[in-house]
Design an enzyme around this catalytic site. Structure first.
Site, PDB file in Angstrom:
ATOM      1  N   LYS A  13       0.827  -1.218   0.000  1.00 26.76           N
ATOM      2  CA  LYS A  13       0.000   0.000   0.000  1.00 26.76           C
ATOM      3  C   LYS A  13       0.857   1.263   0.000  1.00 26.76           C
ATOM      4  O   LYS A  13       0.587   2.198  -0.733  1.00 26.76           O
ATOM      5  CB  LYS A  13      -0.917   0.050   1.243  1.00 26.76           C
ATOM      6  N   ARG A  88     -10.187   0.954   8.595  1.00 29.61           N
ATOM      7  CA  ARG A  88      -9.738  -0.425   8.777  1.00 29.61           C
ATOM      8  C   ARG A  88     -10.777  -1.254   9.534  1.00 29.61           C
ATOM      9  O   ARG A  88     -10.559  -2.437   9.735  1.00 29.61           O
ATOM     10  CB  ARG A  88      -8.454  -0.407   9.606  1.00 29.61           C
ATOM     11  N   ARG A 127      11.555  -6.792   6.242  1.00 32.47           N
ATOM     12  CA  ARG A 127      11.710  -5.352   5.977  1.00 32.47           C
ATOM     13  C   ARG A 127      12.666  -4.700   6.980  1.00 32.47           C
ATOM     14  O   ARG A 127      12.552  -4.900   8.184  1.00 32.47           O
ATOM     15  CB  ARG A 127      10.346  -4.690   6.031  1.00 32.47           C
ATOM     16  N   ARG A 160      11.075  -2.151  12.085  1.00 34.31           N
ATOM     17  CA  ARG A 160       9.955  -1.525  12.785  1.00 34.31           C
ATOM     18  C   ARG A 160       9.506  -2.467  13.895  1.00 34.31           C
ATOM     19  O   ARG A 160       9.402  -3.672  13.665  1.00 34.31           O
ATOM     20  CB  ARG A 160       8.786  -1.322  11.788  1.00 34.31           C
ATOM     21  N   ARG A 171      -1.260  -8.468  13.646  1.00 33.58           N
ATOM     22  CA  ARG A 171      -1.745  -7.541  12.601  1.00 33.58           C
ATOM     23  C   ARG A 171      -2.570  -8.284  11.553  1.00 33.58           C
ATOM     24  O   ARG A 171      -3.602  -7.790  11.105  1.00 33.58           O
ATOM     25  CB  ARG A 171      -0.566  -6.836  11.925  1.00 33.58           C
TER      26      ARG A 171
HETATM   27  P1  AMP Z   1       0.324   0.773   8.799  1.00 35.22           P
HETATM   28  O1  AMP Z   1       1.533   1.598   8.589  1.00 35.22           O
HETATM   29  O2  AMP Z   1      -0.848   1.189   7.950  1.00 35.22           O
HETATM   30  O3  AMP Z   1       0.607  -0.704   8.697  1.00 35.22           O
HETATM   31  O4  AMP Z   1      -0.167   1.051  10.303  1.00 35.22           O
HETATM   32  C1  AMP Z   1       0.674   0.744  11.395  1.00 35.22           C
HETATM   33  C2  AMP Z   1      -0.149   0.577  12.644  1.00 35.22           C
HETATM   34  O5  AMP Z   1      -0.838   1.802  12.943  1.00 35.22           O
HETATM   35  C3  AMP Z   1      -1.248  -0.482  12.570  1.00 35.22           C
HETATM   36  O6  AMP Z   1      -0.765  -1.795  12.830  1.00 35.22           O
HETATM   37  C4  AMP Z   1      -2.176   0.005  13.686  1.00 35.22           C
HETATM   38  O7  AMP Z   1      -1.650  -0.289  14.957  1.00 35.22           O
HETATM   39  C5  AMP Z   1      -2.106   1.529  13.514  1.00 35.22           C
HETATM   40  N1  AMP Z   1      -3.142   1.982  12.562  1.00 35.22           N
HETATM   41  C6  AMP Z   1      -2.957   2.543  11.347  1.00 35.22           C
HETATM   42  N2  AMP Z   1      -4.125   2.827  10.754  1.00 35.22           N
HETATM   43  C7  AMP Z   1      -5.090   2.433  11.621  1.00 35.22           C
HETATM   44  C8  AMP Z   1      -6.522   2.427  11.580  1.00 35.22           C
HETATM   45  N3  AMP Z   1      -7.187   2.892  10.510  1.00 35.22           N
HETATM   46  N4  AMP Z   1      -7.185   1.960  12.659  1.00 35.22           N
HETATM   47  C9  AMP Z   1      -6.532   1.522  13.757  1.00 35.22           C
HETATM   48  N5  AMP Z   1      -5.186   1.459  13.840  1.00 35.22           N
HETATM   49  C10 AMP Z   1      -4.466   1.904  12.793  1.00 35.22           C
END
Ligand code: AMP
Length: 219
Positions: A13, A88, A127, A160, A171
């Site tokens: 993404k 999400r 990663r 990370r 996740r």
């Molecule tokens: P990402 O970089 O999109 O993988 O997001 C990293 C982390 O941020 C996720 O594993 C969640 O802990 C938090 N996060 C990001 N977007 C959301 C969302 N829309 N709702 C809840 N938690 C989120």
């Protein structure tokens, strides 16, 4: 054009969002990046979100909706936005439907990146990132020349905290429970396009670029 990009962790993404944003001039809004910036800046939201993110859990809906809503209302989103990682959950999708109506900017397209589990695990657990120049490597798929060190500036690469196998399992489970079912809500609106995200950057980007060019031509 207002777009959502969806897919499991590791589906690409972030990479595709950057390409869409650069090539089509659409503002990229990543909820994950907003949280990481808040954590870095040690803000109250960052402090609330940190614990959830490090464990791979979703941040509570109210905090997430607020942070994204605020960002969407900034002037650079007026000509279109690309939402990456939000909504999400079904709750977030319904809250966002109200926001869409309020600001009169409905979602035109949902790009859903489809990648099989084995590849997702390799992409995420492998990663590594340079803390200085943000270059991204993958120890399985695109390793640096010298193990553990950035090719560009020689800094030690970092993982990370939520990219460990343990956090990734949580996740993926959160994705299956909350995000996958939410996609049905957008399918019913007839705006979801499934894209095979399993290739390298070029073939995946080609599919998205062609799709967007087709849609732009229809407008
Ligand atoms: P990402 O970089 O999109 O993988 O997001 C990293 C982390 O941020 C996720 O594993 C969640 O802990 C938090 N996060 C990001 N977007 C959301 C969302 N829309 N709702 C809840 N938690 C989120």
């Amino acid at each position: 054009m207002n777009i959502l990009i969806m897919g499991a962790p590791g589906s690409g993404k972030g990479t595709m969002s950057r390409l869409i944003s650069e090539n089509f001039g659409i503002t990229h809004v990543s909820s994950g990046d907003l949280f990481r910036q808040n954590i870095k800046d040690d803000t109250p939201i960052g402090n609330q979100a940190r614990e959830f993110i490090e464990q791979g859990l979703l941040v509570p809906d109210d905090i997430t909706i607020e942070i994204v809503k605020e960002r969407i209302l900034e002037f650079d989103c007026e000509q279109g936005f690309l939402l990456d990682g939000f909504p999400r959950t079904s709750f977030q999708a319904h809250a966002f439907e109200r926001i869409e109506k309020q600001i009169n900017r409905p979602i035109d397209l949902v790009i859903n990146l489809v990648v099989d589990r084995e590849l997702l695990v390799k992409r995420i657990t492998g990663r590594r990132m340079c803390p200085v120049c943000s270059s991204i490597y993958n120890i399985f798929l695109s390793p640096p020349k010298v193990k553990g060190v950035c090719d560009k500036d020689g800094r030690t690469l970092l993982q990370r905290p939520d990219d460990t196998l343990e956090a990734l399992s949580v996740r993926l489970e959160q994705y299956d429970t909350h995000t996958q079912p939410m996609l049905e809500y957008y399918r019913e609106r007839g705006i979801v396009k499934d894209i095979d995200g399993s290739g390298g950057v070029e073939p995946v980007w080609k599919q998205i670029k062609e799709l967007m060019e087709r849609l732009n031509a229809q407008e």
